[in-house]
Design a protein around this motif. Structure first.
Motif, PDB file in Angstrom:
ATOM      1  N   PRO A  18       1.044  -0.821  -0.290  1.00  0.00           N
ATOM      2  CA  PRO A  18       0.008   0.034   0.452  1.00  0.00           C
ATOM      3  C   PRO A  18       0.516   0.864   0.345  1.00  0.00           C
ATOM      4  N   VAL A  19       0.346   2.196  -0.854  1.00  0.00           N
ATOM      5  CA  VAL A  19       0.662   3.261  -0.500  1.00  0.00           C
ATOM      6  C   VAL A  19       0.333   4.436   0.229  1.00  0.00           C
ATOM      7  N   THR A  33       5.782  12.810   4.663  1.00  0.00           N
ATOM      8  CA  THR A  33       6.541  11.699   3.524  1.00  0.00           C
ATOM      9  C   THR A  33       5.625  10.789   3.013  1.00  0.00           C
ATOM     10  N   THR A  34       5.689  10.081   1.738  1.00  0.00           N
ATOM     11  CA  THR A  34       5.477   8.877   1.543  1.00  0.00           C
ATOM     12  C   THR A  34       6.072   7.537   1.858  1.00  0.00           C
ATOM     13  N   VAL A  35       5.323   6.504   2.100  1.00  0.00           N
ATOM     14  CA  VAL A  35       5.565   5.624   2.821  1.00  0.00           C
ATOM     15  C   VAL A  35       4.520   4.158   1.605  1.00  0.00           C
ATOM     16  N   SER A  36       6.264   3.092   1.986  1.00  0.00           N
ATOM     17  CA  SER A  36       5.290   1.541   0.840  1.00  0.00           C
ATOM     18  C   SER A  36       5.241   0.845   2.179  1.00  0.00           C
ATOM     19  N   SER A  37       6.176   1.108   3.764  1.00  0.00           N
ATOM     20  CA  SER A  37       6.765  -0.230   4.399  1.00  0.00           C
ATOM     21  C   SER A  37       5.260   0.092   5.666  1.00  0.00           C
ATOM     22  N   PHE A  38       4.010  -0.047   5.036  1.00  0.00           N
ATOM     23  CA  PHE A  38       3.086   0.677   6.179  1.00  0.00           C
ATOM     24  C   PHE A  38       2.001  -0.567   6.424  1.00  0.00           C
ATOM     25  N   LEU A 144      -4.131   2.975  -3.712  1.00  0.00           N
ATOM     26  CA  LEU A 144      -3.227   2.980  -4.428  1.00  0.00           C
ATOM     27  C   LEU A 144      -1.408   2.158  -4.079  1.00  0.00           C
ATOM     28  N   THR A 145      -1.083   1.451  -5.072  1.00  0.00           N
ATOM     29  CA  THR A 145      -0.161  -0.064  -4.524  1.00  0.00           C
ATOM     30  C   THR A 145       1.115   0.049  -5.647  1.00  0.00           C
ATOM     31  N   THR A 153      -2.783  -0.326  -8.788  1.00  0.00           N
ATOM     32  CA  THR A 153      -3.766  -0.179  -8.146  1.00  0.00           C
ATOM     33  C   THR A 153      -3.928  -1.953  -7.730  1.00  0.00           C
ATOM     34  N   HIS A 154      -5.374  -2.494  -7.023  1.00  0.00           N
ATOM     35  CA  HIS A 154      -5.310  -3.768  -6.924  1.00  0.00           C
ATOM     36  C   HIS A 154      -6.483  -4.110  -7.627  1.00  0.00           C
TER      37      HIS A 154
END
Length: 159
Positions: A18-19, A33-38, A144-145, A153-154
């Motif tokens: 996920p973003v 800040t943007t994270v994708s490790s969530f 958003l992925t 996206t999924h």
């Protein structure tokens, strides 16, 4: 072992994530800040975790007990993800936001979590932020992925 970092990077690029944009207020100014490790961590109590690079300017603004927000982005918000991923002075310039439970809430996000830092745990070149969720608000729309080094996206598959 010499090829392990590259192989690890390739394997992880194949994992859809996920973003979100993690935000906080510091001195009355918004930071994010943007994270994708969530990810979600616990339902009782509600908790999430997010990983921030040790060099993140946002990390220096978070401490145990600090409020912050997790703005879960929708599939039409790749530009917003890119904006908050850049190293820029004022990422909030021209971005609609309001304060919600002590943190900046970005406009138009299908998911919002108001959180409080529970712990900061070292994790290699990142720090894992463990947080208690104080408020959650879910909207609608595709998420958003990040997958294969690209935003997307999924898409559900037939069972």
């Amino acid at each position: 072992m010499s090829g392990l970092p590259d192989a690890f990077r390739e394997v992880m690029a194949g994992v859809a994530t996920p973003v979100a944009v993690v935000t906080t207020l510091s001195g009355g100014d918004p930071h994010g800040t943007t994270v994708s490790s969530f990810a979600s961590l616990s339902l009782a109590p509600p908790m999430v975790m997010a990983a921030l690079d040790r060099s993140s300017s946002l990390l220096g603004r978070l401490a145990v007990g600090a409020p912050f927000g997790v703005n879960v982005l929708g599939s039409s918000q790749a530009d917003l993800a890119g904006l908050f991923a850049r190293r820029a002075e004022d990422r909030f310039a021209g971005v609609a936001w309001s304060e919600d439970t002590g943190a900046p809430r970005l406009g138009g996000c299908p998911g919002w979590l108001a959180c409080e830092v529970s712990d900061l745990v070292p994790g290699g070149d990142h720090v894992i932020v463990l947080a208690t969720v104080l408020h959650a608000s879910a909207g609608s729309g595709a998420p958003l992925t990040y997958h294969g080094r690209r935003f997307g996206t999924h898409t559900p598959v037939a069972a």
